[in-house]
Design a protein around this motif. Structure first.
Motif, PDB file in Angstrom:
ATOM      1  N   GLY A 100       0.838  -1.216   0.000  1.00  0.00           N
ATOM      2  CA  GLY A 100       0.000   0.000   0.000  1.00  0.00           C
ATOM      3  C   GLY A 100       0.859   1.247   0.000  1.00  0.00           C
ATOM      4  O   GLY A 100       1.967   1.257  -0.504  1.00  0.00           O
ATOM      5  N   TYR A 101       0.356   2.315   0.623  1.00  0.00           N
ATOM      6  CA  TYR A 101       1.045   3.609   0.561  1.00  0.00           C
ATOM      7  C   TYR A 101       1.222   4.193   1.944  1.00  0.00           C
ATOM      8  O   TYR A 101       0.439   3.940   2.850  1.00  0.00           O
ATOM      9  N   GLN A 102       2.256   5.026   2.049  1.00  0.00           N
ATOM     10  CA  GLN A 102       2.428   5.811   3.266  1.00  0.00           C
ATOM     11  C   GLN A 102       1.288   6.830   3.319  1.00  0.00           C
ATOM     12  O   GLN A 102       0.901   7.382   2.295  1.00  0.00           O
ATOM     13  N   GLU A 103       0.755   7.073   4.510  1.00  0.00           N
ATOM     14  CA  GLU A 103      -0.327   8.062   4.644  1.00  0.00           C
ATOM     15  C   GLU A 103       0.203   9.454   4.268  1.00  0.00           C
ATOM     16  O   GLU A 103       1.300   9.823   4.677  1.00  0.00           O
ATOM     17  N   PRO A 104      -0.562  10.240   3.502  1.00  0.00           N
ATOM     18  CA  PRO A 104      -0.095  11.599   3.163  1.00  0.00           C
ATOM     19  C   PRO A 104      -0.094  12.477   4.409  1.00  0.00           C
ATOM     20  O   PRO A 104      -0.952  12.322   5.274  1.00  0.00           O
ATOM     21  N   LYS A 105       0.891  13.379   4.515  1.00  0.00           N
ATOM     22  CA  LYS A 105       0.949  14.266   5.682  1.00  0.00           C
ATOM     23  C   LYS A 105       0.536  15.666   5.246  1.00  0.00           C
ATOM     24  O   LYS A 105       1.257  16.319   4.495  1.00  0.00           O
ATOM     25  N   PRO A 106      -0.657  16.124   5.692  1.00  0.00           N
ATOM     26  CA  PRO A 106      -1.088  17.479   5.309  1.00  0.00           C
ATOM     27  C   PRO A 106      -0.121  18.523   5.852  1.00  0.00           C
ATOM     28  O   PRO A 106       0.435  18.365   6.934  1.00  0.00           O
ATOM     29  N   MET A 107       0.079  19.567   5.076  1.00  0.00           N
ATOM     30  CA  MET A 107       1.001  20.639   5.467  1.00  0.00           C
ATOM     31  C   MET A 107       0.250  21.928   5.809  1.00  0.00           C
ATOM     32  O   MET A 107       0.725  22.733   6.583  1.00  0.00           O
ATOM     33  N   VAL A 108      -0.900  22.136   5.187  1.00  0.00           N
ATOM     34  CA  VAL A 108      -1.652  23.382   5.344  1.00  0.00           C
ATOM     35  C   VAL A 108      -3.057  23.034   5.812  1.00  0.00           C
ATOM     36  O   VAL A 108      -3.679  22.107   5.292  1.00  0.00           O
ATOM     37  N   PHE A 109      -3.548  23.763   6.811  1.00  0.00           N
ATOM     38  CA  PHE A 109      -4.888  23.508   7.351  1.00  0.00           C
ATOM     39  C   PHE A 109      -5.743  24.764   7.236  1.00  0.00           C
ATOM     40  O   PHE A 109      -5.253  25.873   7.448  1.00  0.00           O
ATOM     41  N   ALA A 110      -7.009  24.579   6.896  1.00  0.00           N
ATOM     42  CA  ALA A 110      -7.929  25.724   6.830  1.00  0.00           C
ATOM     43  C   ALA A 110      -9.327  25.230   7.164  1.00  0.00           C
ATOM     44  O   ALA A 110      -9.649  24.047   6.961  1.00  0.00           O
ATOM     45  N   GLY A 111     -10.147  26.125   7.680  1.00  0.00           N
ATOM     46  CA  GLY A 111     -11.546  25.786   7.963  1.00  0.00           C
ATOM     47  C   GLY A 111     -12.395  26.038   6.720  1.00  0.00           C
ATOM     48  O   GLY A 111     -12.224  27.061   6.056  1.00  0.00           O
ATOM     49  N   ILE A 112     -13.291  25.103   6.404  1.00  0.00           N
ATOM     50  CA  ILE A 112     -14.249  25.311   5.308  1.00  0.00           C
ATOM     51  C   ILE A 112     -15.646  25.255   5.918  1.00  0.00           C
ATOM     52  O   ILE A 112     -16.013  24.262   6.549  1.00  0.00           O
ATOM     53  N   TYR A 113     -16.397  26.334   5.734  1.00  0.00           N
ATOM     54  CA  TYR A 113     -17.730  26.461   6.337  1.00  0.00           C
ATOM     55  C   TYR A 113     -18.757  26.791   5.263  1.00  0.00           C
ATOM     56  O   TYR A 113     -18.457  27.565   4.341  1.00  0.00           O
ATOM     57  N   PRO A 114     -19.982  26.246   5.374  1.00  0.00           N
ATOM     58  CA  PRO A 114     -21.027  26.662   4.436  1.00  0.00           C
ATOM     59  C   PRO A 114     -21.505  28.068   4.788  1.00  0.00           C
ATOM     60  O   PRO A 114     -21.586  28.417   5.974  1.00  0.00           O
ATOM     61  N   VAL A 115     -21.809  28.883   3.775  1.00  0.00           N
ATOM     62  CA  VAL A 115     -22.334  30.235   4.025  1.00  0.00           C
ATOM     63  C   VAL A 115     -23.686  30.120   4.717  1.00  0.00           C
ATOM     64  O   VAL A 115     -23.986  30.852   5.659  1.00  0.00           O
ATOM     65  N   GLU A 116     -24.520  29.181   4.253  1.00  0.00           N
ATOM     66  CA  GLU A 116     -25.821  28.920   4.880  1.00  0.00           C
ATOM     67  C   GLU A 116     -25.696  27.670   5.741  1.00  0.00           C
ATOM     68  O   GLU A 116     -25.239  26.620   5.266  1.00  0.00           O
ATOM     69  N   GLY A 117     -26.112  27.763   7.010  1.00  0.00           N
ATOM     70  CA  GLY A 117     -25.984  26.658   7.958  1.00  0.00           C
ATOM     71  C   GLY A 117     -26.606  25.354   7.484  1.00  0.00           C
ATOM     72  O   GLY A 117     -26.093  24.263   7.747  1.00  0.00           O
ATOM     73  N   GLU A 118     -27.739  25.459   6.735  1.00  0.00           N
ATOM     74  CA  GLU A 118     -28.434  24.220   6.327  1.00  0.00           C
ATOM     75  C   GLU A 118     -27.678  23.448   5.244  1.00  0.00           C
ATOM     76  O   GLU A 118     -28.048  22.319   4.907  1.00  0.00           O
ATOM     77  N   ASP A 119     -26.600  24.034   4.679  1.00  0.00           N
ATOM     78  CA  ASP A 119     -25.809  23.322   3.661  1.00  0.00           C
ATOM     79  C   ASP A 119     -24.726  22.436   4.268  1.00  0.00           C
ATOM     80  O   ASP A 119     -23.927  21.844   3.540  1.00  0.00           O
ATOM     81  N   PHE A 120     -24.697  22.321   5.606  1.00  0.00           N
ATOM     82  CA  PHE A 120     -23.636  21.557   6.271  1.00  0.00           C
ATOM     83  C   PHE A 120     -23.584  20.103   5.777  1.00  0.00           C
ATOM     84  O   PHE A 120     -22.522  19.572   5.468  1.00  0.00           O
ATOM     85  N   ASP A 121     -24.760  19.445   5.687  1.00  0.00           N
ATOM     86  CA  ASP A 121     -24.792  18.036   5.252  1.00  0.00           C
ATOM     87  C   ASP A 121     -24.335  17.894   3.807  1.00  0.00           C
ATOM     88  O   ASP A 121     -23.667  16.910   3.453  1.00  0.00           O
ATOM     89  N   ASP A 122     -24.691  18.876   2.956  1.00  0.00           N
ATOM     90  CA  ASP A 122     -24.255  18.831   1.550  1.00  0.00           C
ATOM     91  C   ASP A 122     -22.734  18.955   1.467  1.00  0.00           C
ATOM     92  O   ASP A 122     -22.086  18.288   0.654  1.00  0.00           O
ATOM     93  N   LEU A 123     -22.170  19.822   2.325  1.00  0.00           N
ATOM     94  CA  LEU A 123     -20.714  20.010   2.343  1.00  0.00           C
ATOM     95  C   LEU A 123     -20.020  18.727   2.801  1.00  0.00           C
ATOM     96  O   LEU A 123     -19.009  18.313   2.227  1.00  0.00           O
ATOM     97  N   LYS A 124     -20.606  18.072   3.811  1.00  0.00           N
ATOM     98  CA  LYS A 124     -20.028  16.814   4.309  1.00  0.00           C
ATOM     99  C   LYS A 124     -20.011  15.751   3.212  1.00  0.00           C
ATOM    100  O   LYS A 124     -19.007  15.063   2.994  1.00  0.00           O
ATOM    101  N   GLU A 125     -21.125  15.635   2.504  1.00  0.00           N
ATOM    102  CA  GLU A 125     -21.234  14.641   1.422  1.00  0.00           C
ATOM    103  C   GLU A 125     -20.240  14.964   0.296  1.00  0.00           C
ATOM    104  O   GLU A 125     -19.584  14.067  -0.261  1.00  0.00           O
ATOM    105  N   ALA A 126     -20.099  16.251  -0.023  1.00  0.00           N
ATOM    106  CA  ALA A 126     -19.179  16.670  -1.092  1.00  0.00           C
ATOM    107  C   ALA A 126     -17.737  16.335  -0.714  1.00  0.00           C
ATOM    108  O   ALA A 126     -16.962  15.845  -1.545  1.00  0.00           O
ATOM    109  N   LEU A 127     -17.361  16.569   0.554  1.00  0.00           N
ATOM    110  CA  LEU A 127     -15.996  16.264   0.998  1.00  0.00           C
ATOM    111  C   LEU A 127     -15.725  14.760   0.961  1.00  0.00           C
ATOM    112  O   LEU A 127     -14.633  14.321   0.609  1.00  0.00           O
ATOM    113  N   GLU A 128     -16.747  13.961   1.321  1.00  0.00           N
ATOM    114  CA  GLU A 128     -16.592  12.493   1.275  1.00  0.00           C
ATOM    115  C   GLU A 128     -16.288  12.038  -0.151  1.00  0.00           C
ATOM    116  O   GLU A 128     -15.419  11.218  -0.398  1.00  0.00           O
TER     117      GLU A 128
END
Length: 600
Positions: free
Chosen positions: A289-317
């Motif tokens: 298999g592969y070595q796990e990638p090590k993230p170097m940069v971190f940032a918060g991603i938030y939906p502009v409208e609160g009700e889009d949270f589940d859509d954002l979660k599904e999109a990231l998956e």
């Protein structure tokens, strides 16, 4: 097809050295794609890849070629990205190959990422075939570049192929050299199945589509398969090869590259680096298999409208299936409510993910200023790893803060030696050494904090060297530094999404610069809004966003001055009450103001 007639190879190079153009010519020459279907960057399927002219995603394709001996060969090509942020894509592609075409631009010579990808290929024990591209350019100097490559990997400069992918010059020779020099895949066709999953994407009809390289055994369409790490058992919806579109077949043989449409709907059951085997006749152990990638940069991603949270979660998956180097976890912010803390391999990677979320999933998102991961040693002996300034504990409880430092290599013409030195040393860079690989070119080696590298270091480097410098970086270590948290208070409330961890020496200057920018960006309210920056427990800068004025005296002309005073007092009380209950909306640009502090 017999294993002896299979060749698995990839194309590696620095960004913009002609990998995708060469892949286009090879597809045309082998008749894999007809002239009618041909378009530039045919393997780059994303709009973003075409717009930016870079490969983001490694892509596979099968070609058939008749060699000099009259035999037909199956050539499996994996085109890889060249940008430093997508090195993880390259490393995964290399594990599925036996050989690599090393493409070098005849006008630019060896560059930082060429070397980085070459070392990855050598570590994977691949057969390296150097190719000099763009010999049609007026500025091309192929003999000098051949000498440069020869000094590096020891090949005979006269034997290095010289081609022009754009004009189609000498392209057939590339295929003949691949057949001649790349070894056929090893593996036992009679052993239990072991197939490496080197990439995945999500299809709404077929579920998770796994890109596989068969190491041992074979797969038939009706076989029941098991993923060894997750123990998920599947009966494939479809198996097939890349031609370059998905083309269904009845079976896949040892050594070949293809895909398995699993029908799985969740990311947890199918991981890149996992091994497929038969459910009945299991292999004893999976592939490395592969070595796990090590993230170097971190940032918060938030939906502009609160009700889009589940859509954002599904999109990231779904994006994580398509891009195994993306990591994320849910987090909450006082200013922005519910969202995700995401880890990226670099700033360009972050920009691509942001654009893909907005375009492919039609989401309105706010992205906070990026930060890096710090190691915090507490006075009680515990060590915390934090990737958000908001998580930094009280200063009194901290023994020391470890900052990530990187080793960087900058390739540049010697004319820009001073400009590169200036850019690096202004960012707290420490000069280590220099090498002169060829006449007129220098490789400068520095150590530099990652926090200084992620903001606009690359842009500054390119502009100061007119685009000639190239950069590669690797993580070195955590070093204790004199750091503090720079907090921003808007209307006397701390805004966690605007906080940053900065060097104590720079806190005052950065605090003042940030407040100046925020004063321009935060819209005026009906009441005065104080904006403050604080560090080391004290306010270091303050500005007021002036209130919008309403002229309450407009209707009061003439008469006693006490009438005017009465109206002004009434307005003052109203504003005081409004200030207690009023909330200040902070625009997206304000969250990225932290980023642009280096521009001043």
């Amino acid at each position: 097809m017999s294993q002896e007639h299979i060749r698995n190879f990839c194309i590696i190079a620095h960004i913009d050295h002609g990998k995708s153009t060469l892949a286009d010519r090879l597809l045309q020459l082998t008749g894999t794609i007809s002239d009618r279907e041909m378009q530039a960057q045919v393997l780059d399927t994303m709009d973003l890849e075409r717009e930016k002219g870079v490969t983001i995603k490694a892509s596979a394709v099968r070609m058939m070629h008749t060699g000099k001996d009259g035999q037909e060969y199956e050539l499996n090509l994996i085109d890889t990205p060249g940008h430093v942020d997508f090195g993880y894509e390259v490393s995964r592609a290399l594990a599925a190959c036996e050989g690599a075409l090393l493409i070098v631009d005849a006008s630019q010579g060896m560059e930082a990422q060429t070397l980085a990808n070459l070392y990855l290929a050598l570590e994977s024990d691949l057969e390296i075939i150097p190719v000099i591209n763009k010999i049609d350019l007026p500025a091309a100097h192929p003999d000098d570049v051949a000498e440069e490559i020869s000094n590096l990997i020891g090949s005979n400069p006269d034997e290095i192929l010289r081609i022009s992918a754009k004009d189609g010059t000498n392209i057939e020779a590339v295929l003949d050299v691949v057949v001649e020099k790349v070894p056929p895949p090893k593996g036992d066709p009679d052993a239990p199945l072991r197939a490496l999953v080197f990439d995945t994407h999500y299809d709404s009809f077929k579920g998770v589509v796994a890109y596989v390289r068969l190491v041992d055994g074979k797969i038939a369409h009706q076989d029941e398969l098991e993923l060894m790490a997750t123990e998920a058992v599947i009966r494939p919806v479809e198996i097939g090869v890349f031609a370059p579109d998905l083309q269904a077949t009845k079976n896949l043989s040892t050594g070949s590259v293809g895909y398995v449409a699993t029908g799985l709907k969740t990311v947890n059951e199918s991981r890149v680096g996992d091994t497929f085997t038969h459910n009945e006749q299991r292999a004893e152990e999976g592939l490395p298999g592969y070595q796990e990638p090590k993230p170097m940069v971190f940032a918060g991603i938030y939906p502009v409208e609160g009700e889009d949270f589940d859509d954002l979660k599904e999109a990231l998956e779904k994006l994580q299936l398509n891009d195994a180097s993306l990591v994320y976890q849910a987090e909450t912010s006082q200013a922005l409510n519910f969202g995700f803390r995401c880890g990226f391999l670099g700033m360009f990677h972050m920009e691509i993910i942001q654009e893909r979320l907005e375009r492919e999933y039609d989401l309105d998102i706010i992205v906070t200023a990026p930060s890096v991961e710090y190691e915090v040693l507490m006075k009680d002996g515990k060590t915390l790893t934090i990737d958000s300034p908001a998580e930094l504990p009280d200063e009194g409880d901290i023994e020391e803060i470890g900052e990530p430092w990187m080793e960087i290599q900058i390739f540049t013409p010697t004319d820009y030696y001073g400009a590169v030195m200036d850019v690096a040393t202004k960012r707290r860079g420490i000069y280590v050494s220099e090498d002169y690989p060829t006449q007129g070119r220098v490789q400068l080696n520095f150590e530099i904090p990652l926090a200084e590298l992620i903001v606009d270091f690359f842009d500054q480097l390119k502009s100061r060297t007119r685009g000639y410098a190239s950069l590669d970086y690797q993580f070195k270590e955590y070093r204790p530094e004199d750091l503090t948290k720079l907090e921003v208070l808007v209307n006397k409330e701390s805004v966690d999404a605007l906080a940053a961890i900065v060097h104590k020496e720079h806190a005052y200057h950065k605090g003042q610069a940030l407040i100046t920018k925020l004063k321009e960006l935060i819209p005026r309210q009906l009441f005065a809004v104080p904006i403050q920056a604080s560090a080391n427990g004290r306010v270091i800068s303050r500005a007021n966003v002036k209130a919008l004025r309403k002229d309450v005296l407009a209707k009061c002309y003439g008469g006693d001055v006490s009438r005017k005073r009465k109206l002004l007092e009434k307005q003052k009380k109203g504003k005081k009450r409004m200030k207690m209950v009023g909330s200040v909306e902070i625009p997206q640009e304000a969250f990225l103001a932290v980023l642009r502090l280096g521009d001043d």
